[in-house]
Design a protein around this motif. Structure first.
Motif, PDB file in Angstrom:
ATOM      1  N   GLY A   1       0.784  -1.227   0.000  1.00 29.97           N
ATOM      2  CA  GLY A   1       0.000   0.000   0.000  1.00 29.97           C
ATOM      3  C   GLY A   1       0.817   1.279   0.000  1.00 29.97           C
ATOM      4  O   GLY A   1       0.261   2.374   0.077  1.00 29.97           O
ATOM      5  N   VAL A   2       2.155   1.170  -0.098  1.00 27.79           N
ATOM      6  CA  VAL A   2       3.006   2.362  -0.083  1.00 27.79           C
ATOM      7  C   VAL A   2       2.992   3.008  -1.464  1.00 27.79           C
ATOM      8  O   VAL A   2       3.389   2.400  -2.454  1.00 27.79           O
ATOM      9  CB  VAL A   2       4.447   2.025   0.353  1.00 27.79           C
TER      10      VAL A   2
ATOM     11  N   LEU B   1      10.725  -7.500   3.512  1.00 28.44           N
ATOM     12  CA  LEU B   1       9.803  -6.630   2.790  1.00 28.44           C
ATOM     13  C   LEU B   1       9.032  -7.472   1.791  1.00 28.44           C
ATOM     14  O   LEU B   1       9.614  -8.292   1.084  1.00 28.44           O
ATOM     15  CB  LEU B   1      10.557  -5.529   2.034  1.00 28.44           C
ATOM     16  N   THR B   2       7.734  -7.254   1.727  1.00 30.18           N
ATOM     17  CA  THR B   2       6.910  -7.929   0.731  1.00 30.18           C
ATOM     18  C   THR B   2       6.021  -6.904   0.045  1.00 30.18           C
ATOM     19  O   THR B   2       5.792  -5.815   0.574  1.00 30.18           O
ATOM     20  CB  THR B   2       6.016  -9.021   1.366  1.00 30.18           C
ATOM     21  N   GLY B   3       5.541  -7.236  -1.133  1.00 29.12           N
ATOM     22  CA  GLY B   3       4.589  -6.396  -1.844  1.00 29.12           C
ATOM     23  C   GLY B   3       5.126  -5.030  -2.219  1.00 29.12           C
ATOM     24  O   GLY B   3       4.359  -4.071  -2.301  1.00 29.12           O
ATOM     25  N   VAL B   4       6.423  -4.920  -2.447  1.00 30.99           N
ATOM     26  CA  VAL B   4       7.022  -3.615  -2.753  1.00 30.99           C
ATOM     27  C   VAL B   4       6.541  -3.148  -4.126  1.00 30.99           C
ATOM     28  O   VAL B   4       6.781  -3.810  -5.126  1.00 30.99           O
ATOM     29  CB  VAL B   4       8.562  -3.683  -2.711  1.00 30.99           C
ATOM     30  N   GLY B   5       5.869  -2.002  -4.140  1.00 29.25           N
ATOM     31  CA  GLY B   5       5.321  -1.453  -5.364  1.00 29.25           C
ATOM     32  C   GLY B   5       6.322  -0.622  -6.135  1.00 29.25           C
ATOM     33  O   GLY B   5       7.493  -0.503  -5.772  1.00 29.25           O
ATOM     34  N   GLU B   6       5.835  -0.019  -7.205  1.00 31.08           N
ATOM     35  CA  GLU B   6       6.695   0.705  -8.141  1.00 31.08           C
ATOM     36  C   GLU B   6       7.447   1.872  -7.514  1.00 31.08           C
ATOM     37  O   GLU B   6       8.653   2.015  -7.717  1.00 31.08           O
ATOM     38  CB  GLU B   6       5.842   1.218  -9.300  1.00 31.08           C
TER      39      GLU B   6
ATOM     40  N   VAL C   1      13.129   3.652  -5.557  1.00 25.30           N
ATOM     41  CA  VAL C   1      14.115   4.149  -4.586  1.00 25.30           C
ATOM     42  C   VAL C   1      15.101   3.041  -4.224  1.00 25.30           C
ATOM     43  O   VAL C   1      16.320   3.276  -4.168  1.00 25.30           O
ATOM     44  CB  VAL C   1      13.419   4.695  -3.320  1.00 25.30           C
ATOM     45  N   LEU C   2      14.603   1.845  -3.997  1.00 22.29           N
ATOM     46  CA  LEU C   2      15.473   0.737  -3.620  1.00 22.29           C
ATOM     47  C   LEU C   2      16.468   0.396  -4.723  1.00 22.29           C
ATOM     48  O   LEU C   2      17.654   0.177  -4.455  1.00 22.29           O
ATOM     49  CB  LEU C   2      14.650  -0.498  -3.262  1.00 22.29           C
ATOM     50  N   THR C   3      16.009   0.353  -5.962  1.00 23.13           N
ATOM     51  CA  THR C   3      16.904  -0.024  -7.050  1.00 23.13           C
ATOM     52  C   THR C   3      17.882   1.088  -7.408  1.00 23.13           C
ATOM     53  O   THR C   3      19.046   0.819  -7.706  1.00 23.13           O
ATOM     54  CB  THR C   3      16.127  -0.469  -8.298  1.00 23.13           C
TER      55      THR C   3
END
Length: 115
Positions: free
Chosen positions: A51-52, A79-84, A89-91
């Motif tokens: 939901g982020v 972490l699960t369900g990481v959205g776009e 930011v992570l990549t």
């Protein structure tokens, strides 16, 4: 006022915090408080990030700090369900290799620490 909504539940293997809204400078303290309370139980912590809708560098810093605290205590952060938006930011920062499980796809590549 924070634009972040959290739902915490315990299952047999970990504590899960479902995170929804914007993870930024003003909302990070809300998640930090909830995560610190969850860490007191000694179980792994799973953040459901489905939901982020937005995450800035403050959110990234919080995730890295939570990971470090959990590892120091012998636990782990999942972490699960990481959205776009948070995935970007992570990549861009390379933090995907630290925070996402092996086998997770990030920007068209599968994370594998042995490769």
């Amino acid at each position: 006022m924070s634009n972040l909504h959290l739902t915490t539940r315990n299952d047999s293997q970990c504590t899960v915090i479902a995170v929804a809204g914007e993870l930024d400078l003003t909302s990070c303290p809300v998640l930090e408080d909830a995560a610190c309370q969850a860490m007191a139980g000694g179980m792994p912590l799973r953040l459901d990030m489905a939901g982020v809708t937005f995450m800035d560098s403050s959110g990234l810093n919080l995730l890295l700090m939570l990971r470090r605290r959990l590892m120091e205590g012998g636990g782990r952060l999942e972490l699960t369900g990481v959205g776009e938006a948070p995935m970007r930011v992570l990549t861009l920062t390379g933090a995907d290799a630290l925070l996402l499980p092996v086998g997770t796809e990030a920007r068209g590549r599968v994370l594998d620490p042995t490769a």
